[in-house]
Design an enzyme around this catalytic site. Structure first.
Site, mmCIF file in Angstrom:
data_model
loop_
_atom_site.group_PDB
_atom_site.id
_atom_site.type_symbol
_atom_site.label_atom_id
_atom_site.label_comp_id
_atom_site.label_asym_id
_atom_site.label_seq_id
_atom_site.Cartn_x
_atom_site.Cartn_y
_atom_site.Cartn_z
ATOM 1 N N GLU A 1 0.979 -1.170 -0.103
ATOM 2 C CA GLU A 1 0.168 -0.033 0.044
ATOM 3 C C GLU A 1 0.841 1.154 -0.019
ATOM 4 O O GLU A 1 0.722 2.064 0.788
ATOM 5 C CB GLU A 1 -1.085 -0.037 1.222
ATOM 6 N N GLU B 1 -6.100 -8.394 -0.496
ATOM 7 C CA GLU B 1 -6.515 -8.381 0.931
ATOM 8 C C GLU B 1 -7.981 -8.228 0.891
ATOM 9 O O GLU B 1 -8.691 -7.229 0.631
ATOM 10 C CB GLU B 1 -5.833 -7.322 1.687
HETATM 11 C C1 GAL Z 1 -4.021 -2.993 5.048
HETATM 12 C C2 GAL Z 1 -2.748 -3.280 4.922
HETATM 13 C C3 GAL Z 1 -2.436 -4.416 5.738
HETATM 14 C C4 GAL Z 1 -3.199 -4.488 6.876
HETATM 15 C C5 GAL Z 1 -4.711 -4.217 6.986
HETATM 16 C C6 GAL Z 1 -5.220 -4.071 8.231
HETATM 17 O O1 GAL Z 1 -4.405 -1.642 4.641
HETATM 18 O O2 GAL Z 1 -2.217 -3.412 3.781
HETATM 19 O O3 GAL Z 1 -1.070 -4.708 6.050
HETATM 20 O O4 GAL Z 1 -2.283 -3.411 7.852
HETATM 21 O O5 GAL Z 1 -4.898 -2.925 6.227
HETATM 22 O O6 GAL Z 1 -4.844 -2.786 8.948
#
Ligand code: GAL
Ligand code: ZN
Length: 650
Positions: free
Chosen positions: A143, A300
């Site tokens: 990110e 994710e």
């Molecule tokens: C996303 C990030 C992950 C983790 C997740 C929960 O934005 O890519 O590494 O931090 O959020 O906070």
């Protein structure tokens, strides 16, 4: 191959557990895991000493269960030893304060030392894994730009900003003229007078601010490309992606995507509590749009209650599956859940995964598993393309120009995009998101919210589209400025005057929460807020009028015949009801094919591929809903249980 995966952190768990994890994953249909994107300290415990043995073993355990791996380069979290040894890599905020370590992303994208250290760890990883058949691809960093981490105001960035400007403007004279620096005696007489917009008295020059945001975006992309270069040279047969953040605005994602094989993104529909299906759909479409329409990955996908210090409500039964299918319906060829198991320590103790802290498979695991079984019948969908006959133009430069000068406190570029998008979504019209210079010829309807910044190239692109028969909708504050964020000397809408067939006599910033009434073609009344404009039609015809406010009785919206097409101008920040009725009228007028009749809670999308056409129906309501699907020559009635998904192959 459809990839179905989890984000897995073997370094957070005892090694004796790994095999059980992998076999639970395998039984759930998982065939890919993303690993290592925050594990720098374990791969390089001290400078120049690499230890990949633990990661090799983790990959091997997964491999035994037929699970492939995407490796993240670990640069989103520089280890403590690194920060102590090279404190000059730390970013500096607007006030000139150094941002210390403790969280993540504490590095400056323009730091020469950090770039050197990045090169070393990425090269070491690439060399080590180039021949490993279980490693199928790379994710760069994590990110980029998150937590606004790419807005750094350090001296490295100051020097890099001057170089960036030199490249862009060539001469100081050109820069001074382009920015209008004569205002407040800001004329630069040498390059080293140029500033970076640290906190000042009053406000900075808007042209400088816009170029700074472009520079920030380019610096981040350049940092990404440094990593891509190494990986391409060393591992030419593995794919390279990055996990983007949907509607995040701190980076020009169109440009960021150019050097990747495909983009992926991180989708958390219920992070803050309420779920907005049209909002998630828009995020998917923006992501597919920056990916030039190709299939993408969700790297994710929410699988549990999300939050750091506080956490939101967890996904209710059926929701994990519904959101995952929504991604596929919008063009995803892979779904990867964040995260396999909820972590017991660290900032994200309450960001829940498929398994809870205790590692026991429960309802959420069963839901993931059920979907894993269903996906086995869907492999012929991979590679198919999303089908849309309508498009919305989305520009990062315009978004940034409005961030710098919102015009009115409740006038919001992104909110307009969301509202017009919802207007189409609610009427079952699939949408592509495109940049202002994209080829528009395949669309029957194009919406261009507030084209605040304008260039002759964009005007030509829009004129060509309409001349050849397209229908275009343009909204207020369009054609106001050039690409350097300087106001045009032409009568508004500037470059767009011919195409729209109107002149703007006056524009008005509506105070506070005041709303004015608008009357369209039918008897209904609608409202507008924030901005309204007094339109003087030249060749255009009036399609809506103000009922009150400073322009009562005067035109609020027009339609202009231009070549074989039509250009509609909406002179006010109108409500969703007006948008829906306007779009309803236009959808029939430009013959957009609507294949489903039913409540707006049932979303419909279409993917077309070599193996057929896939129609997705997603019921976002908590009631059973019936829809009618119309195919050439037949109408089919389909019932959907609450939260259910149906995929019809033709
Ligand atoms: C996303 C990030 C992950 C983790 C997740 C929960 O934005 O890519 O590494 O931090 O959020 O906070
Ligand atoms: Zn910096």
């Amino acid at each position: 191959m459809f990839y179905y995966g989890v984000d897995y952190y073997p370094e957070h768990w005892p090694e004796e557990r790994w095999n059980l994890d992998a076999s639970l994953m395998e039984s759930a249909g998982i065939n890919v895991a993303r690993l290592a994107e925050f594990a720098w300290v374990k791969m390089e415990p001290e400078e120049g000493h690499y230890d990949f043995s633990w990661l090799d073993r983790a990959i091997e355990v997964l491999g035994k269960h037929r699970i492939k791996v995407v490796l993240g380069t670990p640069t989103a979290s520089p280890p403590m030893w690194l920060v102590k040894k090279y404190p000059q890599i730390l970013p500096v905020d607007r006030d000139g304060h150094i941002m210390g370590p403790g969280g993540r992303r504490h590095y400056c994208y323009n730091s020469p030392e950090y770039r050197k250290l990045t090169r070393k760890i990425v090269t070491a990883m690439a060399e080590h894994y180039k021949d490993n058949p279980d490693v199928i691809g790379w994710q760069i960093d994590n990110e980029l730009g998150c937590h606004e981490s790419n807005r750094c105001y350090c001296d490295n960035c100051l020097i890099a900003f001057r170089e960036w400007l030199k490249k862009k403007y060539g001469t100081l004279e050109n820069l001074n003229n382009s920015w209008g620096t004569i205002f407040w005696s800001q004329t630069y007489t040498s390059w080293d007078e140029i500033i970076i917009p640290r906190r000042t008295v009053g406000s900075h020059n808007p042209s400088l601010l816009l170029d700074f945001l472009r520079f920030v975006s380019d610096s981040t992309i350049d940092y990404q490309n440094l990593q891509i270069g190494i990986l391409r040279r060393t591992c030419p047969d593995k794919f390279i992606t990055h996990n983007l953040m949907g509607l995040f605005g701190g980076l020009d994602y169109y440009k960021l995507a150019e050097t990747l094989d495909f983009i992926s993104w991180d989708n958390y529909p219920k992070f803050r509590g309420d779920v907005n299906p049209a909002g998630i759909a828009l995020s998917h479409d923006v992501m597919r749009g920056v990916n030039s329409g190709k299939p993408f990955w969700v790297m994710e996908e929410q699988s549990g209650a999300a939050g750091w210090e506080i956490f939101g409500p967890h996904p209710l039964p059926g929701e994990i599956r519904l959101w995952a299918y929504q991604g596929i319906a919008h063009g995803a060829d892979a779904i990867v859940y964040f995260r396999w198991r909820t972590c017991r320590f660290g900032t994200e103790e309450y960001w829940h995964g498929v398994l809870d802290h205790d590692g026991v498979p429960r309802r959420r695991y069963e839901e993931v598993k059920k979907m894993g079984e269903e996906l086995k019948n869907l492999t012929d969908l991979v590679g198919s393309r999303y089908k849309a006959e309508a498009a919305i133009i989305y520009s990062y430069d315009i978004r940034w120009a409005f961030d710098i000068q919102p015009n009115n406190p409740s006038f919001n570029y992104m909110e307009q995009i969301q509202r017009y998008y919802a207007g189409l979504f609610n009427q079952h019209v699939p949408v592509d998101i495109v940049n202002p210079l994209s080829n528009l010829s395949r669309y029957k309807l194009v919406i261009a919210p507030s084209l605040y910044l304008m260039t002759p190239q964009i005007r030509e692109n829009l004129e060509r589209y309409v001349r050849e028969g397209g229908t275009l909708v343009v909204t207020p504050r369009s054609g106001v400025k050039d690409w350097n964020n300087v106001v045009t000397d032409k009568t508004l809408p500037g470059e767009l005057a011919d195409l729209l067939g109107v002149e703007i006599e006056e524009y008005y910033s509506i105070p506070g929460d005041e709303r004015y009434q608008i009357k369209g073609i039918g008897p209904e009344k609608y409202s507008c807020k924030a901005i309204c404009e007094l339109i003087s039609p030249k060749s255009a015809e009036v399609i809506a009028q103000y009922e009150d406010g400073p322009f009562a009785g005067k035109p609020a919206a027009t339609i202009n015949r231009f070549g074989n097409g039509e250009a509609i101008y909406i002179g006010a920040d109108v409500d969703i009801q007006y948008i829906e009725s306007l779009l309803f009228w236009l959808i029939t007028r430009c013959r957009i094919d609507i294949i489903v009749m039913g409540p707006k809670e049932v979303e419909v999308t279409v993917r077309e591929g070599e193996d057929g056409v896939f129609i997705f129906l997603l019921n976002h309501s908590d009631k059973a809903e019936a829809v009618k699907l119309s195919f050439p020559g037949s109408i089919e009635e389909i019932m959907l249980e609450p939260g259910d998904v149906k995929i019809i192959k033709r």
